[in-house]
Write an enzyme that holds these catalytic residues in place. Sequence first.
Site, mmCIF file in Angstrom:
data_model
loop_
_atom_site.group_PDB
_atom_site.id
_atom_site.type_symbol
_atom_site.label_atom_id
_atom_site.label_comp_id
_atom_site.label_asym_id
_atom_site.label_seq_id
_atom_site.Cartn_x
_atom_site.Cartn_y
_atom_site.Cartn_z
ATOM 1 C CB CYS A 1 42.539 38.681 46.716
ATOM 2 S SG CYS A 1 40.810 38.962 47.020
ATOM 3 C CE LYS B 1 33.767 39.068 44.962
ATOM 4 N NZ LYS B 1 34.945 39.219 44.093
ATOM 5 C CG ASN B 2 33.560 36.530 41.662
ATOM 6 O OD1 ASN B 2 33.792 37.698 42.001
ATOM 7 N ND2 ASN B 2 34.101 35.490 42.264
ATOM 8 N NE ARG C 1 43.938 36.691 41.669
ATOM 9 C CZ ARG C 1 42.810 37.117 42.279
ATOM 10 N NH1 ARG C 1 42.886 37.636 43.476
ATOM 11 N NH2 ARG C 1 41.653 37.062 41.686
ATOM 12 C CG ASP D 1 36.481 32.424 45.319
ATOM 13 O OD1 ASP D 1 35.884 32.993 44.393
ATOM 14 O OD2 ASP D 1 37.717 32.362 45.404
ATOM 15 N NE ARG E 1 37.625 43.707 47.050
ATOM 16 C CZ ARG E 1 38.425 42.674 46.771
ATOM 17 N NH1 ARG E 1 39.305 42.258 47.644
ATOM 18 N NH2 ARG E 1 38.334 42.046 45.619
HETATM 19 C C1 EPZ Z 1 38.181 34.483 39.643
HETATM 20 O O1 EPZ Z 1 39.478 35.027 39.675
HETATM 21 C C2 EPZ Z 1 37.499 35.019 40.878
HETATM 22 N N1 EPZ Z 1 37.447 36.493 40.812
HETATM 23 C C3 EPZ Z 1 38.244 34.578 42.134
HETATM 24 O O2 EPZ Z 1 37.448 34.965 43.236
HETATM 25 C C4 EPZ Z 1 38.349 33.046 42.159
HETATM 26 O O3 EPZ Z 1 39.178 32.663 43.232
HETATM 27 C C5 EPZ Z 1 38.942 32.530 40.850
HETATM 28 O O4 EPZ Z 1 38.202 33.045 39.729
HETATM 29 C C6 EPZ Z 1 38.924 31.017 40.771
HETATM 30 O O5 EPZ Z 1 37.592 30.558 40.839
HETATM 31 C C7 EPZ Z 1 36.532 37.065 40.017
HETATM 32 O O6 EPZ Z 1 35.747 36.400 39.349
HETATM 33 C C8 EPZ Z 1 36.522 38.561 40.001
HETATM 34 P P1 EPZ Z 1 41.420 32.363 37.473
HETATM 35 P P2 EPZ Z 1 40.421 34.857 38.361
HETATM 36 O O7 EPZ Z 1 41.852 33.123 36.267
HETATM 37 O O8 EPZ Z 1 39.581 34.869 37.150
HETATM 38 C C9 EPZ Z 1 45.948 31.028 37.018
HETATM 39 C C10 EPZ Z 1 36.836 36.167 45.127
HETATM 40 O O9 EPZ Z 1 37.092 35.902 46.295
HETATM 41 N N2 EPZ Z 1 45.961 31.976 35.881
HETATM 42 O O10 EPZ Z 1 40.340 31.336 37.336
HETATM 43 O O11 EPZ Z 1 41.527 35.838 38.496
HETATM 44 C C11 EPZ Z 1 45.847 31.743 38.336
HETATM 45 O O12 EPZ Z 1 47.141 32.105 38.811
HETATM 46 C C12 EPZ Z 1 37.921 36.014 44.087
HETATM 47 O O13 EPZ Z 1 35.704 36.495 44.682
HETATM 48 C C13 EPZ Z 1 47.073 32.027 35.064
HETATM 49 O O14 EPZ Z 1 48.058 31.315 35.288
HETATM 50 O O15 EPZ Z 1 40.991 33.390 38.603
HETATM 51 C C14 EPZ Z 1 45.198 30.713 39.214
HETATM 52 O O16 EPZ Z 1 46.199 29.823 39.702
HETATM 53 C C15 EPZ Z 1 39.240 35.713 44.721
HETATM 54 N N3 EPZ Z 1 47.080 32.890 34.015
HETATM 55 C C16 EPZ Z 1 44.290 29.948 38.251
HETATM 56 O O17 EPZ Z 1 44.758 30.244 36.931
HETATM 57 C C17 EPZ Z 1 45.997 33.702 33.734
HETATM 58 O O18 EPZ Z 1 46.050 34.456 32.745
HETATM 59 C C18 EPZ Z 1 42.818 30.320 38.335
HETATM 60 O O19 EPZ Z 1 42.720 31.709 38.131
HETATM 61 C C19 EPZ Z 1 44.878 33.641 34.579
HETATM 62 C C20 EPZ Z 1 44.881 32.771 35.642
#
Ligand code: EPZ
Length: 416
Positions: free
Chosen positions: A117, A22-23, A122, A305, A397
């Site tokens: 989510c 998916k991702n 986020r 995840d 989803r």
């Molecule tokens: C991706 O989300 C995935 N979603 C998430 O999966 C997954 O949990 C996450 O990566 C971590 O592996 C998709 O790929 C669509 P991050 P993403 O940016 O990219 C902080 C699922 O179940 N952060 O790696 O949004 C954030 O708050 C979903 O499939 C910032 O601070 O996650 C978090 O603590 C749920 N500023 C950490 O980084 C930013 O600009 C990791 O977030 C971006 C993120």
Amino acid sequence: MEQLIIKGGNPLRGEVNISGAKNAALAILPAVILSEGISTIENLPYIEDIKHLVEILENLGAKCNFKDKHTLVIDSTNIEKYRAVYGSVKKIRASYYLLGALLGRFKNAEVAMPGGCNFGQRPVDQHIKGFKALGAVADLKNGMNKLKADKLIGTNIYLDVISVGATINIMLAATKAQGVTIIENAAKEPHVVDTANFLNMMGANIKGAGTDVIRIIGVEKLHGVRYTIIPDQIEAGTYMIAAAITKGSVTVKNIIPKHMDPLTAKLIEMNCIVEEGDDYIKVTAPEKLYATNIKTMVYPGFPTDLQPQITTIVACSHGTGIITENVWENRFQYVNELKRLGFNITVEGRVAVTKGPVNLMGAEVFAHDLRAGAALVLAGLASVGTTTISNAKQIYRGYENIEGKLRVLGADIEKV
Ligand code: EPZ
């Protein structure tokens, strides 16, 4: 409201085929916007988020048609809109990838802020930081992210946080920028690598994906390609855990076993029998499961995840388990739902402490988000009696045909 009804207690046995990631798909479909031509994307998971994304691409001017449920042909030549305000944009979190792709192609992007989510903030500050570093002016008001650049010039970007979304989004925007962009402290998840491979197949020049430094040399044009999405690491992990928690034996097929290493290691620690082949893993439950400790980390650490799912099985196992969620600040909301089934779990901030084993009795529960829903399915399969999961659309989803795949393995599950 859509529900899944599970009569628990059946050990799962047999084989399950894993769908595309998916991702990875949620990044690769927007990436098509950067090309002018016809692409064929294979092994797409047939899930709600993908259907919404295809609607959004069509709304932007792409011509999309499914050759079959898992194969999509997209002609991106006539995409001329850079405003993604269509209703579905708010339905998926990953709509933020449209920012990087539209900015990369049109030097202009307007995308409604994502939904997705609900386990805490986020933020997209690192995404915006990258776009600004490349020369874009960013403006976020009344829920709309607007980006505009006269030129996109390659530069060095050091991510304050290892972010999957920011790494991919900056890679998308930099693909056609002038000069060299270096992303440091980059995420290394399999779907980051898959997206870089896809962009390179279209004619991009990206090196280092999968390490913490990614170098992108801007190119003029990208062409259409035929590409096959990697298997879904999280779907595969969910079925591996399903085998163990139901005291069964399941072969999870069409996967990349290497991607499963963090989970495989933990299941073995818990006393499971795990057999690994080139493109499958067979998990057989032991007589006695032992609790263990889990710390979620960015890849190649234990994936966040799979945190709800692994917490569920650790909480069924003998002894005390300590689960620490290091990626998201509030990803234990589902524990309250698990407690309705009889689990003994205490949550303090980012740490959950489990005590097992427990006698689980089916109950009515609510799926807060996609992976929380998956954990409730696992818990229902392991409980005596009937578990009714409401808000099941959250689960659809990210899991293609979950009730069909589980039924083939012997689960008593019904979708209403
Ligand atoms: C991706 O989300 C995935 N979603 C998430 O999966 C997954 O949990 C996450 O990566 C971590 O592996 C998709 O790929 C669509 P991050 P993403 O940016 O990219 C902080 C699922 O179940 N952060 O790696 O949004 C954030 O708050 C979903 O499939 C910032 O601070 O996650 C978090 O603590 C749920 N500023 C950490 O980084 C930013 O600009 C990791 O977030 C971006 C993120």
